[in-house]
Design a protein around this motif. Structure first.
Motif, PDB file in Angstrom:
ATOM      1  N   LYS A   1      -2.600   7.896 -37.193  1.00 15.65           N
ATOM      2  CA  LYS A   1      -3.216   9.051 -37.851  1.00 15.65           C
ATOM      3  C   LYS A   1      -2.180   9.988 -38.473  1.00 15.65           C
ATOM      4  CE  LYS A   1      -6.576  11.343 -35.892  1.00 15.65           C
ATOM      5  NZ  LYS A   1      -7.399  12.071 -34.898  1.00 15.65           N
ATOM      6  N   VAL A   2      -0.920   9.831 -38.094  1.00 12.39           N
ATOM      7  CA  VAL A   2       0.126  10.747 -38.532  1.00 12.39           C
ATOM      8  C   VAL A   2       0.521  10.441 -39.972  1.00 12.39           C
ATOM      9  CG1 VAL A   2       2.498  11.513 -38.129  1.00 12.39           C
ATOM     10  CG2 VAL A   2       1.002  11.031 -36.195  1.00 12.39           C
ATOM     11  N   THR A   3       0.488  11.478 -40.817  1.00 14.18           N
ATOM     12  CA  THR A   3       0.906  11.323 -42.209  1.00 14.18           C
ATOM     13  C   THR A   3       2.307  11.873 -42.435  1.00 14.18           C
ATOM     14  OG1 THR A   3      -0.160  13.414 -42.792  1.00 14.18           O
ATOM     15  CG2 THR A   3      -1.449  11.390 -43.099  1.00 14.18           C
ATOM     16  N   SER A   4       2.705  12.833 -41.606  1.00 20.18           N
ATOM     17  CA  SER A   4       4.066  13.357 -41.679  1.00 20.18           C
ATOM     18  C   SER A   4       4.440  14.002 -40.349  1.00 20.18           C
ATOM     19  CB  SER A   4       4.239  14.335 -42.844  1.00 20.18           C
ATOM     20  OG  SER A   4       3.337  15.392 -42.753  1.00 20.18           O
ATOM     21  N   ILE A   5       5.734  14.211 -40.194  1.00 19.47           N
ATOM     22  CA  ILE A   5       6.272  14.739 -38.939  1.00 19.47           C
ATOM     23  C   ILE A   5       7.252  15.864 -39.239  1.00 19.47           C
ATOM     24  CG2 ILE A   5       7.800  14.229 -36.983  1.00 19.47           C
ATOM     25  CD1 ILE A   5       6.707  11.405 -36.969  1.00 19.47           C
ATOM     26  N   TYR A   6       7.140  16.928 -38.469  1.00 20.83           N
ATOM     27  CA  TYR A   6       8.174  17.960 -38.439  1.00 20.83           C
ATOM     28  C   TYR A   6       8.916  17.755 -37.127  1.00 20.83           C
ATOM     29  CZ  TYR A   6       6.117  20.490 -42.332  1.00 20.83           C
ATOM     30  OH  TYR A   6       5.660  20.848 -43.562  1.00 20.83           O
ATOM     31  N   LEU A   7      10.210  17.539 -37.217  1.00 22.12           N
ATOM     32  CA  LEU A   7      11.026  17.235 -36.050  1.00 22.12           C
ATOM     33  C   LEU A   7      12.079  18.327 -35.890  1.00 22.12           C
ATOM     34  CD1 LEU A   7      11.669  15.058 -33.882  1.00 22.12           C
ATOM     35  CD2 LEU A   7      13.274  14.098 -35.531  1.00 22.12           C
ATOM     36  N   PHE A   8      12.005  19.048 -34.778  1.00 20.77           N
ATOM     37  CA  PHE A   8      12.993  20.074 -34.461  1.00 20.77           C
ATOM     38  C   PHE A   8      13.919  19.514 -33.396  1.00 20.77           C
ATOM     39  CE2 PHE A   8       9.331  22.382 -36.002  1.00 20.77           C
ATOM     40  CZ  PHE A   8       9.889  23.328 -36.845  1.00 20.77           C
ATOM     41  N   ARG A   9      15.217  19.559 -33.670  1.00 24.87           N
ATOM     42  CA  ARG A   9      16.178  19.032 -32.700  1.00 24.87           C
ATOM     43  C   ARG A   9      16.961  20.195 -32.114  1.00 24.87           C
ATOM     44  NH1 ARG A   9      20.954  15.015 -34.155  1.00 24.87           N
ATOM     45  NH2 ARG A   9      21.575  16.920 -35.187  1.00 24.87           N
ATOM     46  N   TRP A  10      17.049  20.202 -30.793  1.00 22.51           N
ATOM     47  CA  TRP A  10      17.756  21.276 -30.092  1.00 22.51           C
ATOM     48  C   TRP A  10      19.260  21.221 -30.292  1.00 22.51           C
ATOM     49  CZ3 TRP A  10      14.687  24.922 -29.255  1.00 22.51           C
ATOM     50  CH2 TRP A  10      13.392  24.726 -28.783  1.00 22.51           C
ATOM     51  N   ASN A  11      19.800  20.097 -30.777  1.00 19.19           N
ATOM     52  CA  ASN A  11      21.240  19.944 -30.961  1.00 19.19           C
ATOM     53  C   ASN A  11      21.992  20.146 -29.647  1.00 19.19           C
ATOM     54  OD1 ASN A  11      23.517  19.363 -32.465  1.00 19.19           O
ATOM     55  ND2 ASN A  11      23.919  21.501 -32.940  1.00 19.19           N
TER      56      ASN A  11
ATOM     57  N   LYS B   1      -7.821  16.194 -37.240  1.00 18.46           N
ATOM     58  CA  LYS B   1      -8.338  15.610 -38.466  1.00 18.46           C
ATOM     59  C   LYS B   1      -7.221  15.600 -39.508  1.00 18.46           C
ATOM     60  CE  LYS B   1     -13.099  17.240 -37.745  1.00 18.46           C
ATOM     61  NZ  LYS B   1     -13.060  16.910 -36.387  1.00 18.46           N
ATOM     62  N   GLU B   2      -7.475  14.939 -40.616  1.00 20.73           N
ATOM     63  CA  GLU B   2      -6.486  14.887 -41.683  1.00 20.73           C
ATOM     64  C   GLU B   2      -6.093  16.304 -42.106  1.00 20.73           C
ATOM     65  OE1 GLU B   2      -5.972  13.158 -46.181  1.00 20.73           O
ATOM     66  OE2 GLU B   2      -7.543  12.343 -44.911  1.00 20.73           O
ATOM     67  N   GLY B   3      -4.788  16.549 -42.196  1.00 23.24           N
ATOM     68  CA  GLY B   3      -4.285  17.849 -42.604  1.00 23.24           C
ATOM     69  C   GLY B   3      -4.046  18.824 -41.463  1.00 23.24           C
ATOM     70  N   ASP B   4      -4.535  18.515 -40.256  1.00 28.70           N
ATOM     71  CA  ASP B   4      -4.296  19.376 -39.101  1.00 28.70           C
ATOM     72  C   ASP B   4      -2.855  19.218 -38.638  1.00 28.70           C
ATOM     73  OD1 ASP B   4      -6.910  20.264 -39.024  1.00 28.70           O
ATOM     74  OD2 ASP B   4      -7.514  18.945 -37.383  1.00 28.70           O
ATOM     75  N   PHE B   5      -2.282  20.303 -38.161  1.00 26.80           N
ATOM     76  CA  PHE B   5      -0.969  20.294 -37.538  1.00 26.80           C
ATOM     77  C   PHE B   5      -1.178  20.175 -36.031  1.00 26.80           C
ATOM     78  CE2 PHE B   5      -0.209  22.149 -41.575  1.00 26.80           C
ATOM     79  CZ  PHE B   5       1.112  21.914 -41.898  1.00 26.80           C
ATOM     80  N   VAL B   6      -0.371  19.358 -35.367  1.00 26.72           N
ATOM     81  CA  VAL B   6      -0.490  19.181 -33.922  1.00 26.72           C
ATOM     82  C   VAL B   6       0.880  19.327 -33.269  1.00 26.72           C
ATOM     83  CG1 VAL B   6      -1.182  17.653 -32.050  1.00 26.72           C
ATOM     84  CG2 VAL B   6      -2.458  17.622 -34.196  1.00 26.72           C
ATOM     85  N   PHE B   7       0.970  20.266 -32.324  1.00 28.07           N
ATOM     86  CA  PHE B   7       2.170  20.438 -31.512  1.00 28.07           C
ATOM     87  C   PHE B   7       1.716  20.343 -30.064  1.00 28.07           C
ATOM     88  CE2 PHE B   7       5.525  23.515 -29.792  1.00 28.07           C
ATOM     89  CZ  PHE B   7       6.491  22.524 -29.689  1.00 28.07           C
ATOM     90  N   ALA B   8       1.911  19.184 -29.474  1.00 31.44           N
ATOM     91  CA  ALA B   8       1.401  18.926 -28.135  1.00 31.44           C
ATOM     92  C   ALA B   8       2.533  18.394 -27.268  1.00 31.44           C
ATOM     93  CB  ALA B   8       0.247  17.932 -28.192  1.00 31.44           C
TER      94      ALA B   8
END
Length: 140
Positions: free
Chosen positions: A83-93, A65-72
């Motif tokens: 549905k995505v309002t923002s993204i956290y992107l972790f890069r392994w470099n 739902k809106e405001g939920d964090f999803v790491f799948a």
């Protein structure tokens, strides 16, 4: 929904049916990012976390739902991208072999800043037209 991804330098997310890498720093940071909000993970991702800290769903993007964090990890975003309002992107470099790529259109989230996992503890968040990571850094 706030989507969380881990990628290699080329945007790869999986190789031979499994994650490319894992790091306890990343899982700790993901929990800190959610900061008590609902964090939904796929059954594949669930073993990385204390099960009390996350909600496990077979269809995490559909259930979010809106405001939920999803790491799948490994779950295609596909039709749920709207549905995505923002993204956290972790890069392994790193340059890992991969056979699956991130399927999100990061261009839709405009400006972004890169964050190395062990060097920068600020939030690497992508939002339309706003560099939230830089905003967070100025606020500290």
């Amino acid at each position: 929904m706030i989507a969380i991804f881990t990628v290699d330098n080329a945007g790869g997310i999986f190789f031979n049916g499994r994650r490319q890498s894992r790091d306890s720093v990343v899982t700790s940071r993901i929990l800190a990012l959610a900061d008590g909000e609902r964090l939904i993970v796929s059954p594949y991702t669930a073993p990385l976390f204390d099960t009390d800290a996350v909600r496990v769903e077979k269809e995490p993007y559909r259930k979010a739902k809106e405001g939920d964090f999803v790491f799948a990890e490994g779950e295609p975003l596909g039709k749920w991208e709207k549905k995505v309002t923002s993204i956290y992107l972790f890069r392994w470099n790193r340059d890992y072999p991969h056979d699956r790529m991130l399927d999100a259109d990061l261009g839709a989230f405009c400006k972004h800043r890169q964050s190395r996992l062990r060097e920068d503890l600020r939030k690497p968040r992508l939002e339309a037209g706003v560099d939230v990571g830089a905003e967070a850094a100025r606020a500290q």
